[in-house]
Design a protein around this motif. Structure first.
Motif, mmCIF file in Angstrom:
data_model
loop_
_atom_site.group_PDB
_atom_site.id
_atom_site.type_symbol
_atom_site.label_atom_id
_atom_site.label_comp_id
_atom_site.label_asym_id
_atom_site.label_seq_id
_atom_site.Cartn_x
_atom_site.Cartn_y
_atom_site.Cartn_z
ATOM 1 N N GLY A 90 0.830 -1.207 0.000
ATOM 2 C CA GLY A 90 0.000 0.000 0.000
ATOM 3 C C GLY A 90 0.859 1.248 0.000
ATOM 4 N N THR A 91 0.337 2.310 0.581
ATOM 5 C CA THR A 91 1.054 3.578 0.616
ATOM 6 C C THR A 91 2.277 3.489 1.526
ATOM 7 N N MET A 92 3.397 3.992 1.027
ATOM 8 C CA MET A 92 4.628 4.047 1.819
ATOM 9 C C MET A 92 4.804 5.481 2.306
ATOM 10 N N ASN A 93 4.955 5.651 3.609
ATOM 11 C CA ASN A 93 5.192 6.967 4.199
ATOM 12 C C ASN A 93 6.624 7.026 4.699
ATOM 13 N N ILE A 94 7.328 8.084 4.277
ATOM 14 C CA ILE A 94 8.736 8.237 4.626
ATOM 15 C C ILE A 94 8.938 9.625 5.215
ATOM 16 N N GLY A 95 9.547 9.688 6.387
ATOM 17 C CA GLY A 95 9.890 10.958 7.010
ATOM 18 C C GLY A 95 11.347 11.295 6.737
ATOM 19 N N TYR A 96 11.637 12.566 6.550
ATOM 20 C CA TYR A 96 12.993 13.030 6.266
ATOM 21 C C TYR A 96 13.394 14.121 7.247
ATOM 22 N N LYS A 97 14.663 14.101 7.644
ATOM 23 C CA LYS A 97 15.278 15.173 8.425
ATOM 24 C C LYS A 97 16.585 15.503 7.742
ATOM 25 N N GLY A 98 16.921 16.787 7.707
ATOM 26 C CA GLY A 98 18.167 17.154 7.058
ATOM 27 C C GLY A 98 18.747 18.453 7.562
ATOM 28 N N THR A 99 20.002 18.672 7.183
ATOM 29 C CA THR A 99 20.720 19.897 7.531
ATOM 30 C C THR A 99 21.460 20.402 6.303
ATOM 31 N N VAL A 100 21.281 21.689 6.013
ATOM 32 C CA VAL A 100 21.938 22.335 4.880
ATOM 33 C C VAL A 100 23.238 22.966 5.361
ATOM 34 N N GLY A 102 25.894 25.013 3.126
ATOM 35 C CA GLY A 102 26.320 25.510 1.820
ATOM 36 C C GLY A 102 25.554 24.808 0.707
ATOM 37 N N ASP A 103 26.289 24.136 -0.175
ATOM 38 C CA ASP A 103 25.669 23.435 -1.302
ATOM 39 C C ASP A 103 25.530 21.943 -1.040
ATOM 40 N N GLU A 104 25.604 21.533 0.229
ATOM 41 C CA GLU A 104 25.429 20.125 0.593
ATOM 42 C C GLU A 104 24.291 19.999 1.591
ATOM 43 N N LEU A 105 23.472 18.987 1.392
ATOM 44 C CA LEU A 105 22.327 18.709 2.255
ATOM 45 C C LEU A 105 22.459 17.279 2.757
ATOM 46 N N SER A 106 22.620 17.128 4.064
ATOM 47 C CA SER A 106 22.684 15.801 4.678
ATOM 48 C C SER A 106 21.269 15.416 5.080
ATOM 49 N N LEU A 107 20.796 14.272 4.572
ATOM 50 C CA LEU A 107 19.428 13.816 4.833
ATOM 51 C C LEU A 107 19.415 12.433 5.467
ATOM 52 N N THR A 108 18.425 12.198 6.296
ATOM 53 C CA THR A 108 18.143 10.871 6.823
ATOM 54 C C THR A 108 16.674 10.589 6.545
#
Length: 131
Positions: A90-100, A102-108
């Motif tokens: 069925g529907t997949m729900n995904i949560g994201y957290k990140g930190t910017v 400069g020109d790089e974004l770290s995501l989990t």
């Protein structure tokens, strides 16, 4: 009169600083996520609205465009969710957290609920600002 104009300009500058900091994530970001079938290319497009609301979408050639939900920006930190229809359970729900930075974004990313086979429940990766 000049004094009043100076006070108004200073107040506008102070109010604009938080908004300027929040727009650091605005724009397109390219990422690659490791999967059991090899790298999975993603393009995030972020739009920062008033009061730190984050909208936009995730695009991929296989899944199309998915709107971002419940997004927020707080300084250099962001959070948002994606709901992908048509998953194996069925529907997949995904949560994201990140930190910017400069020109790089770290995501989990973290799946909410049942995780599709072979995919880790939580995964960290980097995105770079599209030029």
């Amino acid at each position: 009169m000049a004094r009043r104009l100076y006070v108004v300009a200073a107040a506008l500058a102070l109010f604009a600083l938080p908004l300027a900091a929040q727009t650091g994530v605005a724009g397109k970001w390219n990422a690659s996520v490791d999967t059991p079938n090899g790298p999975f290319m993603l393009v995030f497009e972020f739009i920062v609205e008033a009061a730190g609301k984050l909208t936009g979408s995730l695009q991929n050639e296989f899944i199309g465009s998915i709107p971002i939900k419940d997004g927020t920006v707080n300084g250099n930190d962001i959070t948002f969710k994606l709901s992908i229809e048509g998953g194996p359970n069925g529907t997949m729900n995904i949560g994201y957290k990140g930190t910017v930075k400069g020109d790089e974004l770290s995501l989990t990313s973290k799946f909410e609920g049942e995780v599709p086979g072979g995919v880790p429940a939580e995964q960290s990766f980097k995105a770079t600002r599209a030029k």
